[in-house]
Enzyme design. Structure first.
Site, short mmCIF file in Angstrom:
data_model
loop_
_atom_site.label_atom_id
_atom_site.label_comp_id
_atom_site.label_asym_id
_atom_site.label_seq_id
_atom_site.Cartn_x
_atom_site.Cartn_y
_atom_site.Cartn_z
N CYS A 124 3.27 3.12 9.38
CA CYS A 124 3.45 4.44 8.76
C CYS A 124 4.11 5.40 9.74
CB CYS A 124 2.12 5.00 8.28
SG CYS A 124 2.29 6.62 7.48
N GLY A 157 10.68 -4.25 2.24
CA GLY A 157 11.77 -3.32 2.45
C GLY A 157 13.04 -3.71 1.73
N HIS A 174 8.09 -4.49 7.48
CA HIS A 174 9.02 -3.61 6.77
C HIS A 174 10.29 -3.60 7.62
CE1 HIS A 174 9.80 0.54 4.68
NE2 HIS A 174 10.89 -0.20 4.78
N PRO A 216 0.85 -1.20 0.00
CA PRO A 216 0.00 0.00 0.00
C PRO A 216 0.88 1.23 0.00
CG PRO A 216 0.05 -1.02 2.19
CD PRO A 216 0.79 -1.94 1.26
N MET A 217 0.59 2.17 -0.91
CA MET A 217 1.40 3.39 -1.02
C MET A 217 0.48 4.60 -1.16
SD MET A 217 4.52 2.05 -3.49
CE MET A 217 3.58 0.77 -4.35
N GLY A 223 7.56 -2.45 -3.06
CA GLY A 223 6.93 -1.14 -2.98
C GLY A 223 7.20 -0.28 -4.19
#
Length: 354
Positions: free
Chosen positions: A106, A218, A177, A23-24, A239
């Site tokens: 986040c 990551g 991550h 998700p970005m 990502g």
């Protein structure tokens, strides 16, 4: 893992998929996901991070609507109040997503000020309460995406305790991550790049809590790295590389699913064109769809002019499919007409606009 007989095939496997795309924020909206689906047909896709309050008190239909072609697709939600997150989870499930993911990773200042995201790793018992509320709200798989810790609370013992607590709450998967989150004033960009990666901590978790389904996220930026980590982890999440280098994403997809890599940016663009036409007809601005295409022709002759044309002309009011076609015409049509992947009718479709 025993899944409810009422779950669809995708609901049962989405969070167990070997490849997923992270998700970005400001990127993985429904148009971006539709494009990514053409590049990586089997990967699990994620929504942008969605704040639980927006789902419960806002226009949930606008926020959560997606197309069936996006499956398998998982909604990621964020929040700190178990009752609100639980209610948001129930609403998400009603829209037909394949799983629900809680954002505990986040590091942005805005998210931190809201009391959720990565800062929740410093309050693990609150996370456990939220996960239990989510599990009570749906039969869908519930997963968590987190960091290794924060700059204030980190280390393997802390991470192990956190993951074990999630396991005891019945979490269906944990995406890690493999960096800490620096919450002491560092920017979001800093947090994406500077804190050092530590895949070894995730590998230790996989060995110490084998009953939990872990996914590594990551630093997975090329195929050789993916092949390296596959020796100890079954699931990977990529990502920004998926957006910056669709060709690299395609090579990862082909390798992971043991398929021939027949990726062609032309093939993708022409199929995405059908979607663009469909969305324009219901009033979606052209820019909302083409902004995700800027890196599609990376390395192709004319790619710079393609990007410039889309960036300049799709912002104009009333931009039509002709703007899309004009951008394609700035690329090398020779590549298209000589391609074994794209048919003759598609070749003519691009050539006419040149």
């Amino acid at each position: 893992m025993n899944f409810s007989p009422y779950l669809t095939h995708y609901e049962a496997i989405a969070h167990l998929n070997s490849l997923s795309i992270a998700p970005m924020v400001d990127h993985t909206d429904r148009h971006c996901r539709r494009l990514l689906r053409l590049i990586a047909p089997k990967a699990t896709l994620y929504t942008e991070m969605i704040v639980a309050q927006a789902v419960v008190y806002g226009d949930s239909r606008r926020i959560l609507t997606f197309s069936p072609e996006e499956h398998p697709v998982i909604a990621q939600i964020a929040g700190a109040d178990p009752s609100i997150v639980g209610e948001a989870t129930q609403i998400v499930a009603e829209f037909g997503y394949d799983a629900v993911n809680l954002n505990v990773g986040c590091p942005s200042k805005r998210v931190k000020n809201g009391g959720f995201g990565a800062c929740l790793m410093e309050r693990p018992y609150e996370v456990f309460s939220i996960v239990r509320a989510m599990k009570n709200a749906t039969k869908l798989p519930v997963t968590v995406k987190c960091r290794l810790g924060t700059d204030r609370i980190n280390g393997y013992e802390q991470l192990f305790s956190f993951a074990k607590g999630l396991r005891d709450c019945g979490v269906d998967g944990i995406i890690v991550h493999a960096r800490i989150a620096n919450l002491s004033g560092a920017s979001t960009r800093y947090n994406l790049n500077v804190p050092p990666l530590d895949w070894n901590m995730v590998e230790r978790l996989q060995c110490d809590i084998p009953e939990v389904n872990f996914t590594l996220n990551g630093g997975l930026t090329d195929l050789s790295i993916i092949q390296q980590v596959q020796s100890w982890i079954d699931r990977v999440m990529v990502g920004r590389i998926a957006l910056k280098r669709p060709d690299v994403l395609a090579s990862m997809h082909a390798s992971i699913y043991d398929e021939l890599n027949e990726y062609s940016p032309w093939h993708v663009a022409l199929r995405y064109r059908d979607y663009v036409v469909e969305q324009l007809a219901i009033g979606v601005p052209l820019r909302a769809m083409t902004r995700h295409m800027l890196s599609l022709f990376h390395g192709e002759k004319g790619a710079k002019h393609f990007r410039q044309h889309l960036s300049t002309h799709t912002n104009k009011n009333g931009a039509t499919i002709e703007t899309f076609d004009d951008a394609l015409s700035l690329l090398s049509v020779d590549h298209l007409t000589n391609s074994d992947t794209v048919g003759r009718s598609e070749s003519r479709q691009v050539a006419y606009s040149g």
